[in-house]
Design a protein around this motif. Structure first.
Motif, PDB file in Angstrom:
ATOM      1  N   THR A  93       0.807  -1.223   0.000  1.00 36.01           N
ATOM      2  CA  THR A  93       0.000   0.000   0.000  1.00 36.01           C
ATOM      3  C   THR A  93       0.840   1.273   0.000  1.00 36.01           C
ATOM      4  O   THR A  93       0.304   2.356  -0.186  1.00 36.01           O
ATOM      5  N   HIS A  94       2.163   1.152   0.242  1.00 38.10           N
ATOM      6  CA  HIS A  94       3.021   2.336   0.329  1.00 38.10           C
ATOM      7  C   HIS A  94       4.246   2.199  -0.573  1.00 38.10           C
ATOM      8  O   HIS A  94       4.698   1.086  -0.862  1.00 38.10           O
ATOM      9  N   ASN A  95       4.752   3.321  -0.993  1.00 34.86           N
ATOM     10  CA  ASN A  95       5.911   3.410  -1.871  1.00 34.86           C
ATOM     11  C   ASN A  95       6.934   4.366  -1.257  1.00 34.86           C
ATOM     12  O   ASN A  95       6.552   5.365  -0.642  1.00 34.86           O
ATOM     13  N   THR A  96       8.209   4.063  -1.438  1.00 36.54           N
ATOM     14  CA  THR A  96       9.283   4.965  -1.023  1.00 36.54           C
ATOM     15  C   THR A  96       9.857   5.615  -2.273  1.00 36.54           C
ATOM     16  O   THR A  96      10.295   4.922  -3.194  1.00 36.54           O
ATOM     17  N   GLU A  97       9.826   6.945  -2.298  1.00 35.71           N
ATOM     18  CA  GLU A  97      10.247   7.719  -3.465  1.00 35.71           C
ATOM     19  C   GLU A  97      11.534   8.474  -3.145  1.00 35.71           C
ATOM     20  O   GLU A  97      11.573   9.276  -2.217  1.00 35.71           O
ATOM     21  N   HIS A  98      12.596   8.219  -3.939  1.00 38.83           N
ATOM     22  CA  HIS A  98      13.880   8.902  -3.790  1.00 38.83           C
ATOM     23  C   HIS A  98      13.886  10.134  -4.698  1.00 38.83           C
ATOM     24  O   HIS A  98      13.460  10.054  -5.851  1.00 38.83           O
ATOM     25  N   ILE A  99      14.395  11.252  -4.180  1.00 42.37           N
ATOM     26  CA  ILE A  99      14.260  12.530  -4.893  1.00 42.37           C
ATOM     27  C   ILE A  99      15.593  12.985  -5.486  1.00 42.37           C
ATOM     28  O   ILE A  99      16.632  12.955  -4.812  1.00 42.37           O
ATOM     29  N   PHE A 100      15.518  13.426  -6.735  1.00 39.73           N
ATOM     30  CA  PHE A 100      16.668  13.907  -7.499  1.00 39.73           C
ATOM     31  C   PHE A 100      16.267  15.173  -8.255  1.00 39.73           C
ATOM     32  O   PHE A 100      15.085  15.472  -8.388  1.00 39.73           O
ATOM     33  N   SER A 101      17.262  15.859  -8.783  1.00 38.34           N
ATOM     34  CA  SER A 101      17.004  16.959  -9.708  1.00 38.34           C
ATOM     35  C   SER A 101      18.146  16.998 -10.716  1.00 38.34           C
ATOM     36  O   SER A 101      19.195  16.385 -10.514  1.00 38.34           O
ATOM     37  N   ALA A 102      17.920  17.732 -11.796  1.00 37.45           N
ATOM     38  CA  ALA A 102      18.958  17.938 -12.802  1.00 37.45           C
ATOM     39  C   ALA A 102      18.651  19.226 -13.542  1.00 37.45           C
ATOM     40  O   ALA A 102      17.489  19.501 -13.874  1.00 37.45           O
ATOM     41  N   GLU A 103      19.698  20.006 -13.779  1.00 37.02           N
ATOM     42  CA  GLU A 103      19.550  21.223 -14.561  1.00 37.02           C
ATOM     43  C   GLU A 103      19.781  20.897 -16.028  1.00 37.02           C
ATOM     44  O   GLU A 103      20.777  20.262 -16.379  1.00 37.02           O
ATOM     45  N   ILE A 104      18.835  21.311 -16.868  1.00 32.59           N
ATOM     46  CA  ILE A 104      18.965  21.125 -18.314  1.00 32.59           C
ATOM     47  C   ILE A 104      18.611  22.436 -19.007  1.00 32.59           C
ATOM     48  O   ILE A 104      17.835  23.226 -18.498  1.00 32.59           O
ATOM     49  N   SER A 105      19.186  22.639 -20.148  1.00 30.80           N
ATOM     50  CA  SER A 105      18.879  23.834 -20.941  1.00 30.80           C
ATOM     51  C   SER A 105      17.468  23.722 -21.507  1.00 30.80           C
ATOM     52  O   SER A 105      17.032  22.643 -21.910  1.00 30.80           O
ATOM     53  N   ARG A 106      16.766  24.839 -21.545  1.00 29.20           N
ATOM     54  CA  ARG A 106      15.422  24.845 -22.146  1.00 29.20           C
ATOM     55  C   ARG A 106      15.481  24.595 -23.648  1.00 29.20           C
ATOM     56  O   ARG A 106      14.464  24.296 -24.266  1.00 29.20           O
ATOM     57  N   GLN A 107      16.664  24.710 -24.236  1.00 30.00           N
ATOM     58  CA  GLN A 107      16.818  24.419 -25.660  1.00 30.00           C
ATOM     59  C   GLN A 107      17.014  22.925 -25.922  1.00 30.00           C
ATOM     60  O   GLN A 107      17.020  22.490 -27.068  1.00 30.00           O
ATOM     61  N   THR A 108      17.149  22.136 -24.865  1.00 26.50           N
ATOM     62  CA  THR A 108      17.304  20.692 -25.030  1.00 26.50           C
ATOM     63  C   THR A 108      16.043  20.123 -25.658  1.00 26.50           C
ATOM     64  O   THR A 108      14.938  20.363 -25.156  1.00 26.50           O
ATOM     65  N   PRO A 109      16.170  19.382 -26.755  1.00 30.50           N
ATOM     66  CA  PRO A 109      14.978  18.776 -27.357  1.00 30.50           C
ATOM     67  C   PRO A 109      14.333  17.780 -26.378  1.00 30.50           C
ATOM     68  O   PRO A 109      15.019  16.976 -25.748  1.00 30.50           O
ATOM     69  N   ILE A 110      13.018  17.854 -26.257  1.00 29.97           N
ATOM     70  CA  ILE A 110      12.255  16.960 -25.383  1.00 29.97           C
ATOM     71  C   ILE A 110      11.488  15.996 -26.282  1.00 29.97           C
ATOM     72  O   ILE A 110      10.760  16.428 -27.186  1.00 29.97           O
ATOM     73  N   LYS A 111      11.663  14.712 -26.029  1.00 27.78           N
ATOM     74  CA  LYS A 111      10.931  13.694 -26.790  1.00 27.78           C
ATOM     75  C   LYS A 111      10.215  12.812 -25.778  1.00 27.78           C
ATOM     76  O   LYS A 111      10.789  11.866 -25.246  1.00 27.78           O
ATOM     77  N   ILE A 112       8.954  13.176 -25.484  1.00 30.08           N
ATOM     78  CA  ILE A 112       8.208  12.429 -24.478  1.00 30.08           C
ATOM     79  C   ILE A 112       7.829  11.048 -25.006  1.00 30.08           C
ATOM     80  O   ILE A 112       7.665  10.851 -26.207  1.00 30.08           O
ATOM     81  N   SER A 113       7.693  10.124 -24.097  1.00 30.34           N
ATOM     82  CA  SER A 113       7.222   8.778 -24.412  1.00 30.34           C
ATOM     83  C   SER A 113       5.701   8.839 -24.544  1.00 30.34           C
ATOM     84  O   SER A 113       4.996   8.982 -23.538  1.00 30.34           O
ATOM     85  N   LEU A 114       5.198   8.759 -25.764  1.00 27.46           N
ATOM     86  CA  LEU A 114       3.758   8.931 -26.000  1.00 27.46           C
ATOM     87  C   LEU A 114       2.911   7.829 -25.384  1.00 27.46           C
ATOM     88  O   LEU A 114       1.716   8.012 -25.185  1.00 27.46           O
ATOM     89  N   SER A 115       3.519   6.707 -25.026  1.00 26.81           N
ATOM     90  CA  SER A 115       2.760   5.661 -24.345  1.00 26.81           C
ATOM     91  C   SER A 115       2.514   6.029 -22.883  1.00 26.81           C
ATOM     92  O   SER A 115       1.597   5.508 -22.256  1.00 26.81           O
TER      93      SER A 115
END
Length: 149
Positions: A93-115
């Motif tokens: 019933t519960h999940n443990t979530e580990h937290i991260f971050s990353a700085e990326i340029s807004r010009q970086t092409p984003i290709k989302i997983s459409l699924s």
């Protein structure tokens, strides 16, 4: 078609940001208007860092270079929404979530997983924090300033 094995109740949350107060959010395909940062469960024998890098690549098409991923060394335990519990072993019933971050340029092409996702957006921190559906995601966005170098 074989059934997917149950998910491990350990996951990652990766806040992608541009270093100028904006956060990249992606909209879930299975729940309209459910916006979030990059998230995903660990695979067997996978470290949280490896999962974070894998999920960023799978969900956005972005390959993070060495040293780009910031491990906050923080985790949150939360109750799994009842409508998603069937994905986990019986009784989980519960999940443990580990937290991260990353700085990326807004010009970086984003290709989302459409699924998995239908859209992405760069939003100012406060607006992004309001838009995400998850309280732990909201808290991570609002605490991003503590993890910038």
């Amino acid at each position: 078609m074989t059934a997917k094995p149950p998910k491990i109740p350990v996951s990652v949350l990766v806040v992608l940001h541009d270093g100028n107060g904006n956060v990249l959010l992606i909209e879930r395909a299975d729940c309209k208007n459910f916006w979030q940062s990059v998230t995903g469960s660990l695979e067997p024998n996978e470290t949280p860092e490896a999962a974070a890098n894998r999920e960023v690549l799978e969900e956005t098409g972005i390959y993070l270079s060495d040293g780009q991923l910031c491990n906050w060394h923080e985790s949150t335990e939360y109750e799994i929404y009842p409508h998603w519990r069937h994905r986990y072993p019986a009784g989980v019933t519960h999940n443990t979530e580990h937290i991260f971050s990353a700085e990326i340029s807004r010009q970086t092409p984003i290709k989302i997983s459409l699924s998995e996702h239908t859209a992405y957006a760069w939003l100012p921190l406060a607006e992004a924090a309001e838009k995400v559906f998850s309280p732990s995601n909201r808290a991570a966005i609002l605490n991003l300033h503590k993890h910038l170098f």
